[in-house]
Design a protein around this motif. Sequence first.
Motif, short mmCIF file in Angstrom:
data_model
loop_
_atom_site.label_atom_id
_atom_site.label_comp_id
_atom_site.label_asym_id
_atom_site.label_seq_id
_atom_site.Cartn_x
_atom_site.Cartn_y
_atom_site.Cartn_z
N ILE A 100 0.84 -1.20 0.00
CA ILE A 100 0.00 0.00 0.00
C ILE A 100 0.88 1.25 0.00
N ALA A 101 1.94 1.26 0.80
CA ALA A 101 2.84 2.41 0.85
C ALA A 101 3.53 2.63 -0.49
N ARG A 102 3.91 1.54 -1.19
CA ARG A 102 4.48 1.67 -2.53
C ARG A 102 3.49 2.29 -3.50
N ALA A 103 2.24 1.84 -3.41
CA ALA A 103 1.19 2.40 -4.28
C ALA A 103 1.01 3.88 -3.99
N LEU A 104 1.10 4.27 -2.72
CA LEU A 104 1.01 5.69 -2.37
C LEU A 104 2.20 6.47 -2.94
N GLY A 105 3.38 5.88 -2.91
CA GLY A 105 4.55 6.53 -3.48
C GLY A 105 4.38 6.78 -4.97
N LYS A 106 3.87 5.78 -5.68
CA LYS A 106 3.64 5.93 -7.12
C LYS A 106 2.57 7.00 -7.38
N ALA A 107 1.52 7.00 -6.58
CA ALA A 107 0.45 7.99 -6.75
C ALA A 107 0.97 9.40 -6.45
N ALA A 108 1.89 9.51 -5.50
CA ALA A 108 2.46 10.82 -5.17
C ALA A 108 3.25 11.37 -6.35
N VAL A 109 4.01 10.51 -7.03
CA VAL A 109 4.78 10.94 -8.20
C VAL A 109 3.82 11.35 -9.32
N GLN A 110 2.74 10.59 -9.48
CA GLN A 110 1.77 10.95 -10.52
C GLN A 110 1.12 12.30 -10.21
N LYS A 111 0.87 12.57 -8.95
CA LYS A 111 0.23 13.84 -8.58
C LYS A 111 1.20 15.02 -8.69
N TYR A 112 2.43 14.84 -8.18
CA TYR A 112 3.37 15.96 -8.11
C TYR A 112 4.35 16.03 -9.27
N GLY A 113 4.33 15.01 -10.10
CA GLY A 113 5.23 15.04 -11.26
C GLY A 113 6.61 14.52 -10.93
#
Length: 138
Positions: A100-113
């Motif tokens: 779940i934390a990895r998925a959040l990391g990927k989502a953070a990159v998608q959001k912030y670029g």
Amino acid sequence: MNHAARRIGRSLALVLPVVLVLSGTLAVTSVPWTSTPSDSQVLTASAEKASTQKEAQAPQDVLRDRLIAELQEKDPGAALTSLQEAVTRKPSLAQHCASIARALGKAAVQKYGAAHRAHRYSRPVCDTSFASGVAQMN
């Protein structure tokens, strides 16, 4: 005579419960409790069960989706805090914490670029899985 009666009594005490259980089991299995369903009823019930199982998500999937939505609304720090709280409340989720934390990391990159902006939110929740998810997006 007394000895023969005692032996018959012991034999009955051993055999009678077995006979009663078996006869009761046979009686229950031979009763037509419901009418036999037609093939279409069986197929419909199977299809309904399959669609219900698809709709029901595992708790870790529900949590991951909720936390990604929280990350989109707020920031990764809030989502990571919620993840830690969820794992503390329900320890059975700990085995899924890293993914779940990895998925959040990927989502953070998608959001912030850029990955370096997402790294600012990194915390020691579930080891370094958040940072790993950010790094995987590079």
